[in-house]
Each structure stands twice: as structure tokens, then as C-alpha cells.
Design a protein around this motif. Sequence first.
Motif, PDB file in Angstrom:
ATOM      1  N   PHE A  22     -33.538  22.302  -9.658  1.00 49.16           N
ATOM      2  CA  PHE A  22     -34.571  21.797  -8.753  1.00 49.16           C
ATOM      3  C   PHE A  22     -34.999  22.877  -7.770  1.00 49.16           C
ATOM      4  O   PHE A  22     -36.187  23.149  -7.605  1.00 49.16           O
ATOM      5  CB  PHE A  22     -34.095  20.561  -7.990  1.00 49.16           C
ATOM      6  CG  PHE A  22     -35.106  20.104  -6.980  1.00 49.16           C
ATOM      7  CD1 PHE A  22     -36.167  19.310  -7.373  1.00 49.16           C
ATOM      8  CD2 PHE A  22     -35.036  20.512  -5.653  1.00 49.16           C
ATOM      9  CE1 PHE A  22     -37.141  18.917  -6.458  1.00 49.16           C
ATOM     10  CE2 PHE A  22     -35.996  20.128  -4.739  1.00 49.16           C
ATOM     11  CZ  PHE A  22     -37.050  19.327  -5.141  1.00 49.16           C
ATOM     12  N   PHE A  23     -34.027  23.512  -7.118  1.00 49.04           N
ATOM     13  CA  PHE A  23     -34.384  24.491  -6.099  1.00 49.04           C
ATOM     14  C   PHE A  23     -34.919  25.784  -6.691  1.00 49.04           C
ATOM     15  O   PHE A  23     -35.667  26.502  -6.033  1.00 49.04           O
ATOM     16  CB  PHE A  23     -33.238  24.708  -5.118  1.00 49.04           C
ATOM     17  CG  PHE A  23     -33.159  23.566  -4.135  1.00 49.04           C
ATOM     18  CD1 PHE A  23     -34.084  23.447  -3.120  1.00 49.04           C
ATOM     19  CD2 PHE A  23     -32.204  22.583  -4.270  1.00 49.04           C
ATOM     20  CE1 PHE A  23     -34.057  22.385  -2.235  1.00 49.04           C
ATOM     21  CE2 PHE A  23     -32.166  21.512  -3.401  1.00 49.04           C
ATOM     22  CZ  PHE A  23     -33.092  21.410  -2.373  1.00 49.04           C
ATOM     23  N   SER A  24     -34.587  26.059  -7.926  1.00 49.68           N
ATOM     24  CA  SER A  24     -35.214  27.191  -8.618  1.00 49.68           C
ATOM     25  C   SER A  24     -36.715  26.924  -8.771  1.00 49.68           C
ATOM     26  O   SER A  24     -37.547  27.784  -8.489  1.00 49.68           O
ATOM     27  CB  SER A  24     -34.569  27.408  -9.985  1.00 49.68           C
ATOM     28  OG  SER A  24     -35.244  28.405 -10.699  1.00 49.68           O
ATOM     29  N   GLY A  25     -37.052  25.712  -9.191  1.00 44.80           N
ATOM     30  CA  GLY A  25     -38.455  25.329  -9.316  1.00 44.80           C
ATOM     31  C   GLY A  25     -39.147  25.199  -7.970  1.00 44.80           C
ATOM     32  O   GLY A  25     -40.337  25.478  -7.833  1.00 44.80           O
ATOM     33  N   TYR A  26     -38.402  24.791  -6.957  1.00 47.28           N
ATOM     34  CA  TYR A  26     -38.929  24.640  -5.603  1.00 47.28           C
ATOM     35  C   TYR A  26     -39.282  25.999  -5.011  1.00 47.28           C
ATOM     36  O   TYR A  26     -40.157  26.116  -4.159  1.00 47.28           O
ATOM     37  CB  TYR A  26     -37.887  23.914  -4.753  1.00 47.28           C
ATOM     38  CG  TYR A  26     -38.320  23.452  -3.391  1.00 47.28           C
ATOM     39  CD1 TYR A  26     -39.322  22.503  -3.237  1.00 47.28           C
ATOM     40  CD2 TYR A  26     -37.691  23.936  -2.245  1.00 47.28           C
ATOM     41  CE1 TYR A  26     -39.699  22.054  -1.973  1.00 47.28           C
ATOM     42  CE2 TYR A  26     -38.057  23.502  -0.989  1.00 47.28           C
ATOM     43  CZ  TYR A  26     -39.060  22.560  -0.859  1.00 47.28           C
ATOM     44  OH  TYR A  26     -39.423  22.119   0.399  1.00 47.28           O
ATOM     45  N   ARG A  28     -37.162  28.086  -3.363  1.00 47.68           N
ATOM     46  CA  ARG A  28     -36.244  28.537  -2.313  1.00 47.68           C
ATOM     47  C   ARG A  28     -35.188  27.467  -2.089  1.00 47.68           C
ATOM     48  O   ARG A  28     -35.362  26.317  -2.473  1.00 47.68           O
ATOM     49  CB  ARG A  28     -36.977  28.811  -1.010  1.00 47.68           C
ATOM     50  CG  ARG A  28     -37.537  27.566  -0.335  1.00 47.68           C
ATOM     51  CD  ARG A  28     -38.166  27.913   1.008  1.00 47.68           C
ATOM     52  NE  ARG A  28     -38.691  26.754   1.699  1.00 47.68           N
ATOM     53  CZ  ARG A  28     -37.990  25.964   2.498  1.00 47.68           C
ATOM     54  NH1 ARG A  28     -36.705  26.176   2.716  1.00 47.68           N
ATOM     55  NH2 ARG A  28     -38.564  24.939   3.106  1.00 47.68           N
ATOM     56  N   SER A  29     -34.099  27.873  -1.463  1.00 48.98           N
ATOM     57  CA  SER A  29     -33.085  26.895  -1.098  1.00 48.98           C
ATOM     58  C   SER A  29     -33.413  26.349   0.295  1.00 48.98           C
ATOM     59  O   SER A  29     -34.301  26.866   0.974  1.00 48.98           O
ATOM     60  CB  SER A  29     -31.692  27.524  -1.125  1.00 48.98           C
ATOM     61  OG  SER A  29     -31.640  28.619  -0.245  1.00 48.98           O
ATOM     62  N   LEU A  30     -32.700  25.333   0.702  1.00 47.57           N
ATOM     63  CA  LEU A  30     -32.914  24.764   2.035  1.00 47.57           C
ATOM     64  C   LEU A  30     -32.294  25.673   3.088  1.00 47.57           C
ATOM     65  O   LEU A  30     -31.268  26.308   2.851  1.00 47.57           O
ATOM     66  CB  LEU A  30     -32.266  23.386   2.131  1.00 47.57           C
ATOM     67  CG  LEU A  30     -32.834  22.289   1.233  1.00 47.57           C
ATOM     68  CD1 LEU A  30     -32.023  21.006   1.391  1.00 47.57           C
ATOM     69  CD2 LEU A  30     -34.291  22.037   1.532  1.00 47.57           C
ATOM     70  N   THR A  31     -32.926  25.715   4.244  1.00 46.92           N
ATOM     71  CA  THR A  31     -32.310  26.409   5.376  1.00 46.92           C
ATOM     72  C   THR A  31     -31.150  25.556   5.872  1.00 46.92           C
ATOM     73  O   THR A  31     -31.028  24.379   5.499  1.00 46.92           O
ATOM     74  CB  THR A  31     -33.317  26.606   6.527  1.00 46.92           C
ATOM     75  OG1 THR A  31     -33.662  25.313   7.054  1.00 46.92           O
ATOM     76  CG2 THR A  31     -34.561  27.356   6.062  1.00 46.92           C
TER      77      THR A  31
END
Length: 87
Positions: A22-26, A28-31
Amino acid sequence: MSLDLVRLSDAWAGRPDLFAAFFSGYGRSLTAVEEARLVIDVALDSVSGIAYGSENCDPELVERGRRTPARLRSEHREPFSSTGDAP
């Protein structure tokens, strides 16, 4: 924090591959602050789900709401600071 992320967090619970995808597609990762906020929003959503599910005879929603605090406890053993950073 988006309610979409709150609901998706239940789907990727215990599935680091889905979380990473999911975060690869997003993009970036969350801060740290966003991650702390997501934990809060997930907890609030679970309480809301229990209340709504109980009032509206939705046992699946109640079960998800009850399952969530245990998941949060296992995933987040360290408290967040007031700025959202893990100590």
C-alpha cells in the motif's frame, strides 16, 4: 487522517506485505505524527463501531471494534510523545 486509512489498517493487520505494498503505491510512508494520528483515529473508530454495531445489530462491526484495541496494544507497545514521535 483519512477514514480510508483507518479502515485499511484493519485489512493489513498482521500482513506486512500488504502494508508495504500500500505505502509503496502511496509513494511514501507515514510521518511519525501521521502514524500517531492514525493510531488515535483507529481507536476512536473502534469505539464508534462498537456503539453503532450494537445499536444496529451488526455483530461484524462490533467484533471488528472489539478486535482493534488488542491489535493496537500488540502493535504499539511504546507510547508516542506529545509530538507523535516514538521515544
